[in-house]
Every structure is written in C-alpha cells, then in structure tokens.
Write a protein that holds these residues in place. Sequence first.
Motif, short mmCIF file in Angstrom:
data_model
loop_
_atom_site.label_atom_id
_atom_site.label_comp_id
_atom_site.label_asym_id
_atom_site.label_seq_id
_atom_site.Cartn_x
_atom_site.Cartn_y
_atom_site.Cartn_z
N PRO A 101 1.43 -1.35 -0.01
CA PRO A 101 0.37 -0.22 -0.13
C PRO A 101 1.09 1.01 -0.36
CG PRO A 101 0.24 -1.07 1.89
CD PRO A 101 1.42 -1.96 1.03
N ILE A 102 0.18 2.29 -0.38
CA ILE A 102 0.82 3.68 -0.38
C ILE A 102 1.22 3.94 1.11
CG2 ILE A 102 0.79 5.45 -1.32
CD1 ILE A 102 1.69 3.67 -3.38
N ARG A 103 2.07 4.39 1.70
CA ARG A 103 2.04 4.94 3.12
C ARG A 103 2.97 5.87 3.10
NH1 ARG A 103 -0.23 0.29 5.99
NH2 ARG A 103 -2.16 0.31 4.74
N THR A 104 3.88 6.51 2.19
CA THR A 104 4.74 7.27 2.32
C THR A 104 5.48 8.55 1.13
OG1 THR A 104 6.99 5.77 1.29
CG2 THR A 104 6.53 5.65 3.22
N GLN A 105 5.44 9.54 1.49
CA GLN A 105 6.29 10.60 0.91
C GLN A 105 7.12 10.42 -0.48
OE1 GLN A 105 4.45 14.32 0.19
NE2 GLN A 105 5.31 13.57 -2.09
N GLU A 106 7.67 9.09 -0.16
CA GLU A 106 9.07 8.19 -1.13
C GLU A 106 8.09 7.60 -2.38
OE1 GLU A 106 13.06 5.84 -0.84
OE2 GLU A 106 11.70 5.57 0.30
N GLN A 107 6.65 6.71 -1.25
CA GLN A 107 6.10 6.34 -2.34
C GLN A 107 4.96 7.04 -3.83
OE1 GLN A 107 4.55 3.47 1.28
NE2 GLN A 107 4.80 2.57 -0.73
N VAL A 108 5.03 8.26 -3.08
CA VAL A 108 4.03 9.34 -3.40
C VAL A 108 5.33 10.37 -4.79
CG1 VAL A 108 3.29 11.11 -3.90
CG2 VAL A 108 2.50 9.37 -1.71
N ASP A 109 6.26 10.34 -4.36
CA ASP A 109 6.91 10.85 -5.17
C ASP A 109 7.35 9.64 -6.69
OD1 ASP A 109 7.48 13.02 -3.88
OD2 ASP A 109 8.97 12.74 -2.70
N ARG A 110 8.01 8.55 -6.01
CA ARG A 110 7.94 7.78 -7.16
C ARG A 110 6.82 6.95 -8.40
NH1 ARG A 110 10.46 4.14 -2.96
NH2 ARG A 110 8.99 2.38 -3.56
N LEU A 111 5.70 7.94 -8.28
CA LEU A 111 4.33 7.39 -9.45
C LEU A 111 4.95 8.05 -10.41
CD1 LEU A 111 1.09 8.09 -7.11
CD2 LEU A 111 2.31 5.79 -7.07
N THR A 112 4.19 7.50 -11.66
CA THR A 112 5.13 7.58 -12.59
C THR A 112 3.36 8.73 -13.35
OG1 THR A 112 3.97 5.84 -13.96
CG2 THR A 112 5.82 5.98 -13.01
N PRO A 113 3.91 8.92 -14.34
CA PRO A 113 2.62 9.99 -14.92
C PRO A 113 2.03 9.04 -15.59
CG PRO A 113 5.34 10.90 -15.39
CD PRO A 113 5.35 9.81 -14.47
N PHE A 149 -1.02 12.64 -2.91
CA PHE A 149 -0.87 12.01 -3.30
C PHE A 149 -1.81 12.13 -4.67
CE2 PHE A 149 -2.64 7.10 -2.67
CZ PHE A 149 -2.28 6.49 -3.96
N LEU A 150 -3.10 13.04 -3.51
CA LEU A 150 -4.14 12.90 -4.05
C LEU A 150 -4.63 14.14 -5.05
CD1 LEU A 150 -6.57 13.96 -0.53
CD2 LEU A 150 -6.73 12.12 -2.21
N SER A 151 -3.57 15.02 -5.21
CA SER A 151 -3.50 15.66 -6.38
C SER A 151 -2.78 15.07 -7.68
CB SER A 151 -2.30 16.77 -5.81
OG SER A 151 -2.37 17.71 -6.95
N LYS A 152 -1.77 14.16 -7.34
CA LYS A 152 -1.12 13.25 -8.51
C LYS A 152 -2.09 12.45 -9.21
CE LYS A 152 3.62 12.31 -7.74
NZ LYS A 152 5.20 11.96 -8.10
N LEU A 153 -2.98 12.10 -8.12
CA LEU A 153 -4.59 11.13 -8.64
C LEU A 153 -5.51 11.91 -9.31
CD1 LEU A 153 -5.40 9.22 -5.60
CD2 LEU A 153 -4.39 7.97 -7.49
#
Length: 351
Positions: free
Chosen positions: A103-115, A182-186
């Motif tokens: 699951p997504i739990r950290t800022q690092e995971q959010v930062d790794r999300l791809t376009p 995370f919400l903004s990227k989603l």
Amino acid sequence: MTDLLETPYLLRVARGEIVKRPPVWMMRQAGRYMKIYRDLRDKYPSFRERSENPDLAIEISLQPWRAFQPDGVIMFSDILTPLPGIGIPFDIIESRGPIIDPPIRTQEQVDRLTPFDPEASLPFIKTILKTLRQEVGNQSTVLGFVGSPWTLAAYAIEGKSSKDYKVIKQMAFSEPSVLHSFLSKLAEAIATYVRYQIDCGAQVVQLFDSWAGQLSPQDYDTFALPYQQQVVKAVKATHPDTPLILYISGSAGVLERMGQSGVDIVSVDWTVDMADARKRLGPTMKVQGNIDPGVLLGSHDFIKERILDTIRKAGQGGHILNLGHGVLVGTPEENVRHFFATAKQADQWLD
C-alpha cells in the motif's frame, strides 16, 4: 451539432433537454444478478481478465443492453483499472475484493509514481468504448466511469477494502502533506483518464467517490471536494460539452457539497428523499437516482409504485432514473426487466 433525433435519450437529458420521461439505467447493471454473466465468470474467473480483455468486457457491457434496453450502457471496468498506469499494481480476489500490496504509505512512494499515459497502459479501453458506441448506435448513451481521488487514495493507502478507513484517516490527520500530494497526483491522472475515455467514445462519464461519504463535512471540504474540482475543471477545459456525474454512497451529509464539485449531475443515494435532494441541490443541478436497490426484491406493483413516486418527486426535467447504489446480487432478472419496462412507460401513468 448532432440532430436531436440522432442524439441518445439519456444524453439529451444530461445536456438539459426536457423530455417526456426520465432516461433510465442502473449502476452495476452488468454483473452477478444475471445468469449469463455468472456463466461467463465461471469460464473466466479472473475479474481483471473479464474487465481488461476487450472481447469479454464488451460482451459483459452488452449483456444487460440486449436483455433490457436501458438508456445508458456503461462499460464494464473497475475504478482501480488506471492505478498500474501510475505505478500502483493491484489484484482483485473474488472472495476478498481489491488488494494493493504494497500500500501507499510514504512520501517517497508518492514521489515515485509515474505520469499516466492511458494510451500506453490501458489500450483495451479504446477498443471497449469504440465498440460499444458502434454496437448501440444512437439507441443508448455510452457511459464511461472513473474513481475519484479520495476513494482511489483510500484503496491504495488501506491496501484493501475497509470498514473504518483508519489508515487513510490517520494519514489525513497526522501527515496531511503526504495525502494532499498523493490526491493531487491522482486527480491529474484521473482527469487524463476521463478525457481519454471521452476521446474513445464515452458520451457521459460518472465519477465514483464511493468512500467520501465516510468523511465529515469538514474533512470532505479538505480531502475530497478540492480534488473532485481539480478533475472536473481539467476535463471541462478540454471537453466542456461532455456531461459529468458524481456519485457518493452515504452522501446525505455532503449533498450540497457534491453540487459544488462542478459536475453536471449529482447521483443521489436512497438515504435522501428525492424531493429533498432537489431542494437542497437547487433548481439548476440535474440529479440521478435514487431508488433503494432492495426495492427490486419486491413485487412488480411495489416496484412500479416506487418508480412513479421517485419520478414525481424529481419533477420535470433534469432527472436520470437509477438506483441509489448498484443492483444487489440475487435480484431476480425478471424484476430488473420489469423495472426498465415500467420506467420506459412511466409517462403513461404520470399524466
């Protein structure tokens, strides 16, 4: 401009035209209440195969269209479908539901999300929507759908379905900056996905923020509404004429706030009286719903009575008849058939 006679009935109402009866379709219109679907599921037990194999998804989408001729045909898919395209893998297990690990739990995971590139990651969507448009022609409106940011974030952060939303609420109240990022990227990815669905043939798109009803109004204003607005604003900038619907389960406490999202139509669940919903949302907001799915377990006379009551309370114009949630498993197909037949003849009894 397409001639009105060539414009599907539901689309005409979604755009604001006054017609003699409300158009009608159902959430979870294709699914386990239909024997033909259960037979296909037994042959293809993986939900993701059924929803991401174009031939299967098209067949399933068209099963209720062939059986009941609803005014709306919604593509068979899942709100989690775009997540792998931004780097969040998931699986759907028949007895347990969606699983996201890790699951997504950290800022690092959010930062790794791809376009998000739907053309590359979801090539089957174009095939499904284009084929549905060809199959139903102007006899029905083809609907696409997406999950809204809060609900997708809830699945991704909880890692599964939840009853208490404890993990995402802990993040919201202790690490809000991570959640907002995370919400903004989603929201950016979802807006791209909505535009892609429209370009592929969807004539109306419904946004499901199913879990936003679990938020207090105060937290809805912070974590759900701004990201619904981000999606809607981005879509309307490029596709201003495509009607958008917002649905939230358990929405009685945030109904007016749903109307602030920028969508064209608010889908109302059955916990709100339809006449009250229209007053609360105001005369310019179109509505969808809102019959209790359990009504379809009643007698044919009872189903007819509830249909007419809902239509009367919704008033003339700006109403799409639907359930307040999805069709229940075990609902008799004959009752679904009666629901559609009655709805399509409703003007005969409302005069």
